[in-house]
Design a protein around this motif. Structure first.
Motif, PDB file in Angstrom:
ATOM      1  N   THR B  44       0.903  -1.462   0.057  1.00 32.36           N
ATOM      2  CA  THR B  44      -0.165  -0.008   0.166  1.00 32.36           C
ATOM      3  C   THR B  44       0.857   1.182  -0.080  1.00 32.36           C
ATOM      4  N   GLN B  86      -7.801   0.163  -0.571  1.00 35.84           N
ATOM      5  CA  GLN B  86      -7.690  -1.436   0.074  1.00 35.84           C
ATOM      6  C   GLN B  86      -9.193  -1.580   0.736  1.00 35.84           C
ATOM      7  N   ASP B 171      -5.717  -1.731  -4.928  1.00 38.99           N
ATOM      8  CA  ASP B 171      -5.132  -2.255  -3.740  1.00 38.99           C
ATOM      9  C   ASP B 171      -6.189  -3.185  -2.962  1.00 38.99           C
ATOM     10  N   GLU B 172      -5.788  -4.454  -3.500  1.00 37.00           N
ATOM     11  CA  GLU B 172      -6.515  -5.400  -2.914  1.00 37.00           C
ATOM     12  C   GLU B 172      -8.164  -5.428  -3.347  1.00 37.00           C
TER      13      GLU B 172
HETATM   14 MG   LIG Z   1      -1.992  -2.395   2.149  1.00 39.79          MG
END
Ligand SMILES: [Mg+2]
Ligand SMILES: Nc1ncnc2c1ncn2[C@@H]1O[C@H](COP(=O)(O)OP(=O)(O)OP(=O)(O)O)[C@@H](O)[C@H]1O
Lengths: 300, 254, 313
Positions: B44, B86, B171-172
């Motif tokens: 991140t 995320q 992010d994810e």
């Molecule tokens: Mg992260």
């Protein structure tokens, strides 16, 4: 602006002593009020705008106690404890319901109480200025110091406040109660999970803060005339002190209070109409350079 | 050059922790790359550095042939880089359609327009297109905060897409989803990538997913690039196996 | 809708010819405008200002002082005061928006009190705590004579509704939605390419300028300017108004101003302990309703009323 008068004063030691001692008194009273304010903000995250009214209540409570018992020490106890009890009840009934609301809700509850308490004081004690007068214990000749004269009560007040500041910092930094208080300031949920009764803790902190304001009122009683408006101005000033010192910092409040007291005392000679402006200008400067105040911790 | 992202010697420390430690990476225009690495590896942080949210201690980030380090975040967005987070980062009270229309306004530099009513009809139409692209048209009128977790993640991606980026950082995208939902989400991401001409970089924990869809993989570990290459190459890399399996036995290469 | 409302009020007041009613309407337009401008900042941009009276006071004093020179016409003095307020708002705003949350509020309060202190201490210019002395002349312009109460009334109403429509347009525009984004999720707004700080500053300046408009109107109406126009109590009253009326409904602040003025009027007329009663009413609203009155009404009447009013309002 009156620069010559200011210069005159600075060049005369008796005037300097008088102004410094006046400034210290202002500072000490401010500290007592502001330390409660800052303590409550630091732990509860609430700015108690009624704090000035608590100071006023302290003064009036002690006035009545003094008239009844004739003892100034009883009067101080009555002012401090009476306001502490009032503060705890106030917190339980009116502040705790708005802990999770936005700042404006909290502000309005406090504002409502400022209005209410001012009128209650008017009803109970009347609208006129009232004075307690110097208690017999302190009606002594002034003390000669550095070419100036200082009333003994000033020395007493300063000594007592410094002692209070010291005990307060020991209480917060060295005791179990202080540990809980500091933990609550960081994470209330966590503390509840550990089985601490945080409601009780909050009420206690609020009570302690109120006690300080009440004591300040009682200590101010011999040297200030009382009126239902007295809460407003001290609120604004102690608020400035809190911000300059760093919200949540007790040492910060002490230094800022002394600083503001001195500015006030000398400003009233040099810039009588602009002392308020001076303090606000100073506060704006501090905020811009270091938003968390001189002694404030960095916000997460 | 358009859509190429190149990172040179990028370094960022938080106190004693090196969240990015002399990172060198290159993402070709139109590529689909996965970034993997254990928790706290600095994935991140890498995105934050690229997007300009964090300032690196040292190093360069070249976006479409320009070093963007030091530029304000909005300037980097305007140069064609956008991202999804995320934890889905939304405007809770906006409806899905309003949120997307707002993003479209931002793309068209219409966000400050005072003389017209929100949303502009054209922006609304474009918002609808993006909604269909990600498959959120059924919930267009719902408040963002009422969406299911998966739809919130999708909306976050849609907001980034509405900016018509050349480089997209996700992010994810499958964080916090069940196995089934993960595969659906990743299929969508894959489709989006193949329909648009964009450089897509996504962070993913599920190794199976990564090896299934990514063209290439970069492995981060303690802020360093541990390995890079095709999924097959990375899978066989002993250092990677060590990092993923060895991390539990606390033999930590620093 | 708004226009017809305007005409109705004007007609009503002119036919009723009731000075008390006219006075109420005028004060409502002044403080309604003031509260509305504050809500642009607090409600829409999420910037809680404790120093809004700074602009009200500045507008009133700047306009009053300009008119007292006797050299300028009303429209010119108006434009110059508003421009001055905008400059003030840009400079103060640029400093204040660097801070967040409560610190932003405190800094605005500090600047407002600074202006108040300047007004108090610059006696030769402002008259100090006595306020601007000698009244504010109202020379006729373009065939309008503001010395005539009826003409003044009509002009003030038109002015009020014009500005309300302007603010309405603003909050419903892409700009208004950008403010909401900056309020609700500044990080995401930034990632979408909105310059968050610029939007905050824009909101601050627009809101301050509109408050200055209210201040100008006030100084014209009472033919003077007083230090309490720039005092923190007025900033507090503004917050009170928007909380009373409701922050989430466009007309909430105006309703709040109305409620506030009526309450104040009734209370001061019927009891000598106005603070006590006002405080209790406030407590009831805050702890009882837990939101503004219009917010409450709208939640009760359901989405139908919301849609209807937001379409027409
Ligand atoms: Mg992260
Ligand atoms: N703002 C910050 N301040 C201090 N330390 C930070 C900050 N952001 C990240 N870190 C630290 O940097 C390291 C990398 O964090 P990062 O969030 O980039 O990891 P990640 O790879 O995204 O992990 P995850 O898989 O859990 O999302 C961690 O040790 C984290 O604690």
């Amino acid at each position: 602006m009156n620069l010559p008068a200011l210069l005159d004063c600075v060049s005369s030691s008796s005037c300097v002593v008088t102004q410094v001692s006046t400034g210290l008194i202002i500072g000490m009273l401010l500290f007592l009020v502001a330390s409660g304010l800052t303590l409550i903000f630091g732990v509860l995250g609430v700015i108690n705008f009624t704090h000035g009214s608590f100071y006023m209540l302290g003064a009036y409570f002690s006035l009545t106690a003094y008239r009844v018992t004739g003892s100034y020490f009883d009067a101080v106890i009555a002012g401090a404890l009476g306001v502490a009890v009032f503060g705890v009840v106030f917190e339980r009934l009116f502040i705790s319901p708005v802990y999770n609301s936005n700042v404006l809700m909290q502000l309005l509850v406090c504002y409502a109480f400022i209005l209410i308490l001012d009128d209650v004081v008017k009803i109970v004690w009347g609208t006129d200025f009232q004075t307690m007068g110097m208690p017999a214990t302190f009606a002594l000749p002034p003390i000669h110091l550095f070419g100036g004269f200082v009333p003994p009560f000033y020395v007493f007040l300063t000594g007592l406040t410094v002692a209070a500041a010291f005990s307060l910092s020991v209480l917060v930094n060295k005791t179990r109660f202080g540990k809980l208080v500091r933990a609550a300031a960081v994470n209330r949920q966590m503390l509840s999970c550990l089985g601490v009764n945080t409601s009780l803790l909050y009420a206690a902190v609020f009570g302690l803060g109120s006690l300080l304001a009440g004591a300040a009122g009682a200590l101010a009683a011999p040297v200030r005339s009382m009126s239902p408006e007295m809460g407003f101005s001290i609120l604004i000033e102690s608020f400035i002190v809190t911000v300059i010192g760093g919200m949540g910092s007790i040492i910060g409040a002490f230094f800022a209070a002394v600083l503001v007291g001195i500015i006030r005392a000398f400003g009233s000679i040099g810039y009588p109409l602009f002392t308020d402006g001076l303090m606000f200008a100073f506060m704006a400067l501090v905020l811009l350079v270091k938003p968390t105040g001189l002694f404030g911790r960095k916000l997460a | 050059m358009q859509g190429r992202l190149t990172i040179k010697r990028l370094t960022k420390r938080f106190g004693g922790v090196a969240a990015a430690d002399n990172v060198n990476l290159d993402f070709a225009p139109g590529s689909l790359t996965a970034i993997i690495g254990p928790n706290g590896a600095g994935k991140t942080t890498l995105f934050n550095l690229i997007a300009g949210r964090l300032k690196p201690d040292a190093g360069e980030v070249w976006l479409s042939g320009e070093n963007v380090v030091g530029l304000p975040e909005v300037e980097i967005v305007r140069r064609g880089l956008s991202r999804a987070f995320q934890i889905a980062s939304l405007f809770p009270q906006f409806t899905v359609e309003q949120a997307l229309a707002a993003a479209v306004h931002a793309r068209w530099r219409q966000s400050h327009s005072i003389l017209r009513r929100f949303p502009l009809p054209s922006a609304r139409a474009r918002a609808r297109e993006v909604l269909e692209l990600v498959g959120l048209e059924a919930v267009a009128g719902q408040a963002s905060q009422q969406l299911s977790h998966g739809d919130q993640k999708l909306l976050d991606i849609a907001l980034a897409l509405a900016l018509e980026p050349r480089v997209l950082l996700l992010d994810e995208p499958t964080a916090g989803m069940g196995r089934e939902a993960r595969w659906q989400m990743i299929e969508k991401v894959h489709n989006l990538w193949s329909q648009q001409s964009l450089t897509l970089i996504f962070i993913e924990h599920d190794i199976d997913i990564v090896f299934q869809i990514a063209q290439s993989v970069r492995v981060l570990h303690y802020g360093k690039v541990l390995a890079e290459g095709s999924p097959r190459e990375v899978r066989g890399n002993p250092a990677v196996i060590e990092a993923y399996l060895g991390a539990t036995s606390a033999s930590v290469p620093v | 809708m708004a226009l017809s409302g305007c005409l109705v009020v004007i007609a009503l007041a002119l036919t009723l010819d009731n000075p008390q009613f006219a006075d109420f309407v005028l004060r409502l337009s002044i403080f309604g405008l003031y509260a509305l401008s504050l809500n642009l900042l607090v409600g829409y941009a999420g910037l809680v200002s404790f120093g809004h009276a700074m602009f009200f006071g500045f507008g009133a004093y700047a306009f009053g002082l300009l008119m007292q020179t006797g050299l300028v016409s009303i429209p010119l003095a108006f434009v110059v005061s508003i421009a001055g307020a905008a400059v003030l708002a840009v400079s103060v705003g640029a400093l204040c928006i660097r801070l967040k949350d409560i610190y932003f509020g405190i800094l605005t309060l500090a600047f407002q009190m600074l202006l108040h202190a300047v007004i108090l201490s610059w006696v030769s210019l402002t008259g100090g705590d006595q306020g601007l002395q000698g009244g504010i002349p109202r020379p006729p312009f373009l065939g309008v004579d503001l010395g005539n109460p009826k003409q003044f009334f009509v002009l003030a109403c038109v002015f009020f509704f014009g500005l309300v429509l302007l603010v309405r347009q603003m909050v419903e525009s892409p700009f208004g939605y950008s403010l909401r984004m900056v309020r609700d999720n500044p990080e995401r707004a930034l990632a979408l390419g909105l310059s968050v700080q610029r939007y905050k500053l824009a909101a601050f300046v627009i809101s301050g300028t509109i408050a200055a408009n209210a201040g100008v109107l006030m100084s014209l109406y009472v033919s003077g300017a007083y230090p309490n126009f720039a005092y923190w109590t007025l900033s507090g009253d503004g917050i009170l108004m928007i909380m009373l009326g409701g922050m989430t409904v466009f007309l909430g602040p105006i309703a709040g101003a109305g409620i506030f003025l009526m309450l104040n009027g009734i209370i001061t007329r019927t009891t000598e302990y106005s603070g006590l009663v006002m405080g209790i009413v406030l407590l009831c609203v805050v702890l009882g309703l837990r939101r503004g009155v219009l917010d409450f009404v709208f939640e009760r009447c359901g989405p139908w009323a919301v849609r209807r009013l937001s379409r027409e309002g």
